[in-house]
Design a protein around this motif. Structure first.
Motif, PDB file in Angstrom:
ATOM      1  N   ILE A 394       0.890  -1.222   0.017  1.00  0.00           N
ATOM      2  CA  ILE A 394      -0.236  -0.120  -0.209  1.00  0.00           C
ATOM      3  C   ILE A 394       0.899   1.336   0.027  1.00  0.00           C
ATOM      4  N   VAL A 395       0.732   2.035  -1.363  1.00  0.00           N
ATOM      5  CA  VAL A 395       1.600   3.296  -1.018  1.00  0.00           C
ATOM      6  C   VAL A 395       0.672   4.508  -0.915  1.00  0.00           C
ATOM      7  N   THR A 396       0.991   5.207   0.218  1.00  0.00           N
ATOM      8  CA  THR A 396       0.378   6.525   0.405  1.00  0.00           C
ATOM      9  C   THR A 396       1.102   7.633   0.344  1.00  0.00           C
ATOM     10  N   ALA A 397       0.445   8.615  -0.482  1.00  0.00           N
ATOM     11  CA  ALA A 397       1.331   9.833  -0.842  1.00  0.00           C
ATOM     12  C   ALA A 397       0.950  11.048   0.389  1.00  0.00           C
ATOM     13  N   LEU A 398       1.944  11.716   0.651  1.00  0.00           N
ATOM     14  CA  LEU A 398       2.008  12.649   1.532  1.00  0.00           C
ATOM     15  C   LEU A 398       1.454  13.967   1.047  1.00  0.00           C
ATOM     16  N   PRO A 399       0.102  14.522   1.619  1.00  0.00           N
ATOM     17  CA  PRO A 399      -0.424  15.546   1.154  1.00  0.00           C
ATOM     18  C   PRO A 399       0.598  16.729   1.215  1.00  0.00           C
ATOM     19  N   GLY A 400       0.496  17.419   0.090  1.00  0.00           N
ATOM     20  CA  GLY A 400       1.334  18.813   0.013  1.00  0.00           C
ATOM     21  C   GLY A 400       2.830  18.650  -0.276  1.00  0.00           C
ATOM     22  N   SER A 401       3.252  17.155  -0.729  1.00  0.00           N
ATOM     23  CA  SER A 401       4.544  16.824  -0.950  1.00  0.00           C
ATOM     24  C   SER A 401       5.033  16.777  -2.305  1.00  0.00           C
ATOM     25  N   GLU A 402       3.944  17.314  -3.045  1.00  0.00           N
ATOM     26  CA  GLU A 402       4.454  17.217  -4.610  1.00  0.00           C
ATOM     27  C   GLU A 402       5.404  18.270  -5.197  1.00  0.00           C
ATOM     28  N   ARG A 403       6.006  17.813  -6.047  1.00  0.00           N
ATOM     29  CA  ARG A 403       6.922  18.709  -6.679  1.00  0.00           C
ATOM     30  C   ARG A 403       7.379  17.966  -8.172  1.00  0.00           C
ATOM     31  N   GLU A 404       8.023  18.907  -9.040  1.00  0.00           N
ATOM     32  CA  GLU A 404       8.407  18.457 -10.254  1.00  0.00           C
ATOM     33  C   GLU A 404      10.005  18.315 -10.395  1.00  0.00           C
ATOM     34  N   ILE A 405      10.378  17.290 -11.295  1.00  0.00           N
ATOM     35  CA  ILE A 405      11.701  17.084 -11.539  1.00  0.00           C
ATOM     36  C   ILE A 405      11.679  17.094 -13.227  1.00  0.00           C
ATOM     37  N   PRO A 406      12.579  18.232 -13.667  1.00  0.00           N
ATOM     38  CA  PRO A 406      12.826  18.088 -15.292  1.00  0.00           C
ATOM     39  C   PRO A 406      13.115  16.963 -15.931  1.00  0.00           C
ATOM     40  N   ALA A 407      12.560  16.440 -16.892  1.00  0.00           N
ATOM     41  CA  ALA A 407      12.664  15.173 -17.566  1.00  0.00           C
ATOM     42  C   ALA A 407      12.662  15.368 -18.841  1.00  0.00           C
ATOM     43  N   ASP A 408      13.478  14.996 -19.847  1.00  0.00           N
ATOM     44  CA  ASP A 408      13.378  14.831 -21.293  1.00  0.00           C
ATOM     45  C   ASP A 408      13.344  13.206 -21.664  1.00  0.00           C
ATOM     46  N   LEU A 409      13.834  12.406 -20.847  1.00  0.00           N
ATOM     47  CA  LEU A 409      13.988  10.955 -20.932  1.00  0.00           C
ATOM     48  C   LEU A 409      13.543  10.183 -19.672  1.00  0.00           C
ATOM     49  N   VAL A 410      12.705   9.595 -19.518  1.00  0.00           N
ATOM     50  CA  VAL A 410      12.247   8.856 -18.626  1.00  0.00           C
ATOM     51  C   VAL A 410      12.467   7.253 -18.777  1.00  0.00           C
ATOM     52  N   LEU A 411      13.091   6.532 -17.916  1.00  0.00           N
ATOM     53  CA  LEU A 411      13.530   5.114 -18.149  1.00  0.00           C
ATOM     54  C   LEU A 411      12.792   4.270 -16.857  1.00  0.00           C
ATOM     55  N   LEU A 412      11.983   3.358 -17.037  1.00  0.00           N
ATOM     56  CA  LEU A 412      10.860   2.578 -16.175  1.00  0.00           C
ATOM     57  C   LEU A 412      11.917   1.412 -15.868  1.00  0.00           C
ATOM     58  N   ALA A 413      12.396   1.312 -14.659  1.00  0.00           N
ATOM     59  CA  ALA A 413      13.259   0.045 -14.378  1.00  0.00           C
ATOM     60  C   ALA A 413      12.889  -0.340 -13.002  1.00  0.00           C
ATOM     61  N   ILE A 414      11.375  -0.610 -13.032  1.00  0.00           N
ATOM     62  CA  ILE A 414      10.468  -0.972 -11.850  1.00  0.00           C
ATOM     63  C   ILE A 414      10.263  -2.589 -11.756  1.00  0.00           C
TER      64      ILE A 414
END
Ligand SMILES: Cc1cc2nc3c(=O)[nH]c(=O)nc-3n(C[C@H](O)[C@H](O)[C@H](O)COP(=O)(O)OP(=O)(O)OC[C@H]3O[C@@H](n4cnc5c(N)ncnc54)[C@H](O)[C@@H]3O)c2cc1C
Ligand code: SF4
Length: 502
Positions: A394-414
Motif C-alpha cells: 500500500i503506497v500512500t502519498a503525503l499531502p502537499g509533498s508534490e514537486r516536479e523534476i525536469p525530464a526529457d527521458l524517463v526510464l522505467l526500471a521498476i
C-alpha cells in the motif's frame, strides 16, 4: 593449514576503481585487477572457520575457504580447478555477483569486515585465462542422447556445458543475434566486457555444444519439431517481461520508456562500435537512444536502474535523478530485521552512483508532464510511505509533498513480471504462475514429459549465481532422466530459497 590470524593482521581492502573522470569517457570495466600481492593478502584473511557459512550463502556452494587458502599460498592452478568444480562461469559471478557469501562470512559478525570473496573469485577466474586459457575439457564417448536448450543466458549455458561434458549432444537455441542472454545486451560493458562471454562460448563450442542464434523457438521452430529432434528440452528463457505503469497519467508521452528498451539499444550501439558496424540511432518509436544533453529520470532502485545510470553518464546526460519508492536503507545491517548470516537490507551503491546523479528515496511518480507537444518535460512526484498489508503493497502519498523534476527521458526500471507470454509456453504445455514464473517439479520438469525449466524463467528475475546453480541442477536432472551413468552435481533444488530469517 590457513592462517588463523590473517584477519588480525590485514584489513579488508579492494583495488581502487578506475577514476570517475577517466572511466566515464569509455565503456570499459570500472575495476582494474587487484594484483597478486593484494589478493594473496586478502585471501589470508579467511580463517577457514569450522562451519563456513559462506558455503550456504553461495547458491553454488563454492568451496570458498579451500580456494582462499590456495590463493594465499600461490597455488593458482589448484585454485582454478577448485573454483571450476562448482562454478562454470566464475568470470561472470566474480564480476557481477552481489556476493551473498560475503554477507554470510563469519568475519562479518560483530561489525567486522568480511573476506573479499568475490574479488578473490574473479582473480582466480582471470588467472585461469592468463595461465593457458579456458581449455576445453575432454569430451567423453557420446551417449547417443540429445538435448535442446532454449535460451543462452547463464542458466542455459551452464546446463549446456554440464550436459556436453557428460557426453550428451547439446544444441542451444537463442532468438537473439548473439549468445549470452542478459549478459550480452542487458548488462553494459562497464560491468562485463563481452570478451569474457566470447571466450567461454569458444570453450563450450570446443566441448561440442552447438549454437543456433536467430531462432525464436515457438515461432521459427515449433515445440513439436524440437521434441522430435531431441530427447529432452530445457527451457531457460529468462524473466524478461518488464513491469509497466500504464495507469500513471502521461505514460504514453514520447520520451517515457521501459528501461530495458533503452539499455539494450544502448548496449547494442557499443557492440556495433566495437565491431565497426553501423547501429540504430533511435528506438522503434523514434526516440534517440543517446541521452546526451538530456535530463534523465530513472525510476527504480535495482541493477537495471544502476545500469541505466552508468549508461546515461557515459552518454553525456545533462543530469540524472534516480527515484526509489522505498526509504533510504541504513548503511549497516539491522540485526533485528536481518540477522547475520542472512542478506541484509542496506544501502547498496553501485560504481555508477560514484559517477554522479541524485538518488531520491521514498517518492512515487504521480504524473509524467506533457510539454504541450506530446513529449515529456517533467515528472511530478510525491513523497510516500509504503506498507505491506496482507502481502499487498500500500503506497500512500503525503499531502502537499508534490514537486516536479525536469525530464526529457524517463526510464522505467521498476522490475520484471516473470517470463514473457509467448507461443513456446503453450506448445510445451507449461503455464505461468501468479508471479509470471514457471513452476518446476522436484525433478525440474515443468509441463510435458521431458521438458525442464531453469534460471529466471523458473525463479523470476534473480541473479546470475542462481541462474548458474539452477542450470547445473537442471542438467543433473536431465542426465538422470536420460539414464546417464553416475550423477552430475546439483547445488540447489527447485524449492531452495536464499538464507532468510523470516
Ligand atoms: C539490466 C540488468 C542488470 C543485471 N545485473 C546483474 C548483476 O550485476 N549481477 C547479477 O547477478 N545479476 C544481474 N542481473 C540479473 C541476471 O542478468 C539474470 O538473473 C540472469 O541473466 C538470468 O539468466 P537466465 O539464463 O535465466 O536468463 P537470461 O539471461 O534472461 O537469458 C534468457 C535467454 O532466453 C532467450 N529466449 C527467450 N525466449 C526464447 C525463445 N522463444 N527462443 C529462443 N530463445 C529465447 C532470450 O533471448 C535470452 O537470451 C541483471 C539483470 C538486468 C536486466
Ligand atoms: S558466486 Fe557469488 S555468492 Fe558464490 S562465492 Fe562467488 S560472489 Fe560469493
Amino acid at each position: 593449514m590457513p592462517d588463523p590470524n590473517g584477519f588480525l593482521r590485514y584489513d579488508r581492502r579492494l583495488p581502487a576503481r578506475r577514476p570517475v573522470p577517466v572511466r566515464i569517457m569509455d565503456w570499459r570495466e570500472v575495476y582494474p585487477p587487484a594484483g597478486e600481492e593484494l589478493i594473496r593478502e586478502q585471501a589470508t584473511r579467511c580463517m577457514d572457520c569450522g562451519i563456513p557459512f559462506c558455503h550456504d550463502g553461495c547458491p553454488l556452494g563454492n568451496r570458498i575457504p579451500d580456494w582462499n587458502d590456495l590463493v594465499r599460498t600461490g597455488g593458482w592452478d589448484a585454485a582454478v580447478e577448485s573454483l571450476h568444480a562448482t562454478n562454470n562461469f566464475p568470470e561472470f559471478t566474480g564480476r557481477l555477483c552481489p556476493a551473498p557469501c560475503e554477507a554470510a562470512c563469519v568475519l562479518g559478525l560483530g561489525g567486522q569486515q568480511p573476506v573479499t570473496i568475490k574479488q578473490v573469485e574473479v582473480e582466480i577466474a582471470d588467472a585461469a585465462v592468463a595461465r593457458g586459457g579456458l581449455r576445453p575439457q575432454p569430451v567423453p564417448a557420446p551417449t547417443g542422447r540429445s538435448v535442446a536448450v532454449v535460451g543462452s543466458g547463464p542458466a542455459g549455458l551452464a546446463a549446456a556445458q554440464q550436459l556436453a561434458r557428460a557426453g550428451h549432444a547439446v544444441t542451444v537455441y537463442e532468438r537473439d543475434d548473439a549468445l549470452g542472454g542478459l549478459l550480452r545486451y542487458g548488462i553494459p560493458d562497464f560491468k562485463l566486457e563481452k570478451r569474457h562471454i566470447d571466450r567461454r562460448l569458444a570453450q563450450l563450442a570446443a566441448e561440442g555444444v552447438r549454437f543456433r542464434t536467430g531462432v525464436n523457438v515457438g515461432v521459427d521452430v515449433t515445440a513439436e519439431e524440437l521434441r522430435a529432434e531431441h530427447d529432452a528440452v530445457l527451457l531457460a528463457c529468462g524473466a524478461l517481461q518488464g513491469r509497466d505503469t500504464p495507469e500513471t497519467p502521461g505514460r504514453a508521452l514520447r520520451g517515457v520508456h521501459q528501461a530495458m528498451a533503452h539499455l539494450v539499444a544502448a548496449n547494442r550501439v557499443v557492440a556495433a562500435a566495437g565491431e565497426g558496424r553501423p547501429a540504430l540511432a533511435t528506438l522503434p518509436d523514434g526516440t534517440p537512444i543517446d541521452a546526451a544533453g538530456k535530463h534523465v529520470v530513472i525510476i527504480g532502485g535495482g541493477d537495471t536502474a544502476a545500469d541505466c545510470l552508468g549508461v546515461a553518464h557515459r552518454q553525456g546526460a545533462a543530469g540524472v535523478h534516480q527515484l526509489d519508492l522505498y526509504p533510504e536503507p541504513p548503511a549497516d545491517r539491522d540485526a533485528a530485521r536481518d540477522p547475520w548470516p542472512t542478506w541484509p537490507w542496506v544501502l547498496r551503491s553501485y560504481p555508477a552512483h560514484e559517477e554522479g546523479g541524485e538518488r531520491v528515496f521514498a517518492v512515487a511518480v504521480q504524473e509524467f508532464v506533457d510539454d504541450g507537444t506530446g513529449q515529456v518535460r517533467a515528472v511530478r512526484i510525491a513523497e510516500v510511505t509504503v506498507e505491506k498489508v496482507d502481502g499487498r503493497r500500500i503506497v500512500t502519498a503525503l499531502p502537499g509533498s508534490e514537486r516536479e523534476i525536469p525530464a526529457d527521458l524517463v526510464l522505467l526500471a521498476i522490475g520484471f513480471e516473470g517470463t514473457e507470454e509467448q507461443p513456446l509456453l503453450a506448445q510445451f504445455g507449461v503455464t505461468r504462475n501468479g508471479r509470471g514464473a514457471v513452476d518446476a517439479r522436484p525433478d525440474w520438469q515443468a509441463g510435458a514429459d521431458g521438458v525442464f525449466v531453469a534460471g529466471d524463467m523458473h525463479r523470476g528475475a534473480s541473479l546470475i549465481v542462481w541462474a548458474i546453480a539452477e542450470g547445473r541442477a537442471a542438467a543433473a536432472a536431465i542426465h538422470a532422466y536420460l539414464g546417464g551413468v553416475g550423477t552430475l552435481p546439483a547445488p540447489v533444488d527447485p524449492a531452495r530459497q536464499p538464507l532468510a530469517a523470516r
